[in-house]
Design an enzyme around this catalytic site. Structure first.
Site, PDB file in Angstrom:
ATOM      1  N   GLU A  76      21.894  75.556  22.786  1.00 58.19           N
ATOM      2  CA  GLU A  76      22.627  75.034  21.641  1.00 58.19           C
ATOM      3  C   GLU A  76      21.661  74.633  20.533  1.00 58.19           C
ATOM      4  OE1 GLU A  76      25.853  75.037  21.502  1.00 58.19           O
ATOM      5  OE2 GLU A  76      26.321  75.487  23.596  1.00 58.19           O
ATOM      6  N   THR A 121      35.402  80.524  25.103  1.00 59.77           N
ATOM      7  CA  THR A 121      34.620  81.499  25.870  1.00 59.77           C
ATOM      8  C   THR A 121      35.147  81.658  27.286  1.00 59.77           C
ATOM      9  OG1 THR A 121      32.645  80.986  24.578  1.00 59.77           O
ATOM     10  CG2 THR A 121      32.323  82.093  26.688  1.00 59.77           C
ATOM     11  N   VAL A 155      30.293  73.790  38.758  1.00 57.90           N
ATOM     12  CA  VAL A 155      28.882  73.899  39.166  1.00 57.90           C
ATOM     13  C   VAL A 155      28.567  75.360  39.480  1.00 57.90           C
ATOM     14  CG1 VAL A 155      27.118  73.207  40.817  1.00 57.90           C
ATOM     15  CG2 VAL A 155      28.902  71.572  40.163  1.00 57.90           C
ATOM     16  N   LYS A 202      25.751  68.175  37.523  1.00 58.90           N
ATOM     17  CA  LYS A 202      26.074  69.130  38.584  1.00 58.90           C
ATOM     18  C   LYS A 202      25.582  68.655  39.943  1.00 58.90           C
ATOM     19  CE  LYS A 202      26.134  72.977  35.324  1.00 58.90           C
ATOM     20  NZ  LYS A 202      25.405  74.129  34.750  1.00 58.90           N
TER      21      LYS A 202
END
Length: 430
Positions: free
Chosen positions: A193, A17, A135, A208
């Site tokens: 997901e 992606t 991030v 993050k």
């Protein structure tokens, strides 16, 4: 437009992606990127699985399934890691850095866990290691913290940094839907997901904030240092009570300087509707920074998907410029302090507590006494009737208090015969 004759050759690890988006933008914006970088950016090779090679070659793109082809190619000066995961990605990135190749990555997992190792290896071999896309997706935040805001003493950094959970909480707020319903919808739309644990349990956000806090407070913060609580226990009732009190519920990644050290945590909070982060909805991300002399500023934008290519390519351009001026390594590791991590028990916040109690005289007084004995003072109390006959709900908002006091208060409340259930406990962010 003047023709740019210099060429900087790069290799991509992965064409999924994000990798596919990077390839597309490098092609679509080729001339603009070349002018701004002062050099043409050429994709010399792309590492993919063997069965993926023909599709890339049909598009006229180079491809290999052997990392050695990239590692041993002296023409390749930048390796862009976009395969994700930790073990293989870490190995490839370290090998590339050791061979004198600069590295760009969007891999928050690897950076949060092994950031110091990557920085040390990059410095040793006089190359760059950049990770803007790790991030906030397309939001520029790493480089602003390292460059634009370096005159500031950062005291606080708050982030909505997970689009999946922000989408879910937005839907729960707007539609009054429950957690299970919005999770199924998020999965159907591809936002969550099949196994959503990393998002809904706060792990993604924790990685993050570990990265952001390390940069903001100049001290190494690891993933395991971050206290985590997800959104799985949030109910429509909590969201409605929050709204009645003038708040919205958000999953925040929080980093603060405190007397006890660096305070880093991820959990749901009641956030005042007037706070800049309160209006960040859907899959969007935002990062709020407070410091001196800047006071307050916020970075906002899409947190994942195709726009992430913007952050990846900005890092590629930065390194390409550095290579031309022989100035790589300008933005290395900034964790030059060794600050302690604030124990979760010592963190300070106001709290929202929702209780199911017996609907009879004296209960409110008993609850207030139990909280007071634990060192917890009340800011507001509201009572609502419950659907259960003979019971009522108490919604309590406390003044700021240490977390250890709230833990003591919870144990005291459990011992009260009139308290049937502690339905919810959440922090309130000012």
């Amino acid at each position: 437009m003047d023709e740019v004759k210099n060429v900087t050759k790069i290799a991509l690890l992965g064409a999924g992606t994000i990798g596919g988006s990077v390839i597309q933008v490098l092609i679509d914006n080729k001339d603009i990127i070349a002018q701004r970088a002062g050099t043409e950016i050429e994709i010399k090779n792309i590492l993919v699985l063997p069965h993926e090679i023909p599709a890339l070659q049909e598009k006229g793109l180079p491809a290999t399934s052997n990392f050695e082809d990239i590692l041993n190619d002296d023409e390749i000066s930048i390796v862009v890691e976009l395969i994700g995961g930790v073990k293989v990605a870490r190995t490839f990135m370290l090998q590339a850095l050791e061979r004198g190749k600069s590295v760009v990555t969007a891999n928050k997992d690897a950076v949060a866990q092994f950031g110091s190792e990557f920085f040390d290896t990059a410095e040793k071999n006089h190359v760059d290691f950049l990770f803007e896309a790790s991030v906030g997706g397309a939001i520029p935040i790493i480089m602003p913290l390292k460059r634009s805001l370096t005159a500031n003493k950062i005291s606080e950094i708050l982030g909505i940094v997970n689009g999946t959970t922000n989408y879910m909480l937005t839907k729960m707020t707007e539609d009054g839907a429950d957690y299970d319903t919005v999770l199924k919808e998020a999965q159907a739309k591809g936002y969550a997901e099949a196994n959503p644990a990393a998002d809904v349990e706060g792990k993604d956000a924790a990685r993050k904030i570990a990265i952001l806090a390390s940069i903001a407070f100049n001290s190494r913060v690891k993933f395991e240092d971050v206290s985590m609580e997800g959104i799985t226990k949030i109910t429509p009732k909590d969201i409605q009570h929050a709204a009645n009190l003038g708040y919205v519920v958000k999953l925040l990644a929080i980093g603060k300087e405190s007397e006890s050290g660096v305070d880093v945590r991820v959990h749901p909070v009641l956030l005042p509707k007037v706070h800049p982060l309160a209006s960040v909805n859907g899959v969007f991300n935002a990062i709020f920074v407070k410091g001196y002399p800047i006071n307050e500023t916020m970075f906002f934008g899409p947190g994942a998907g195709f726009p992430t290519a913007s952050a990846v390519i900005s890092d590629i351009i930065e390194i390409a410029r550095n290579l031309q001026t022989n100035s790589v390594g300008k933005f290395g590791c900034t964790c030059y302090n060794e600050k302690p991590i604030c124990p979760i028990e010592e963190t300070v916040s106001a709290y929202y507590i929702r209780l199911l109690v017996d609907d009879k005289p004296g209960v409110l007084g008993a609850v207030a006494t139990a909280l007071g004995d634990a060192g917890v003072s009340l800011n507001s109390v509201a009572q609502t009737n419950s659907d259960l006959e003979g019971h009522a709900e108490l919604v309590v908002v406390t003044h700021k208090v240490k977390h250890k006091n709230i833990l003591v208060a919870q144990e005291s409340l459990k011992k009260l015969s009139a308290v049937d259930e502690i339905s919810s406990v959440m922090r309130v962010e000012s």
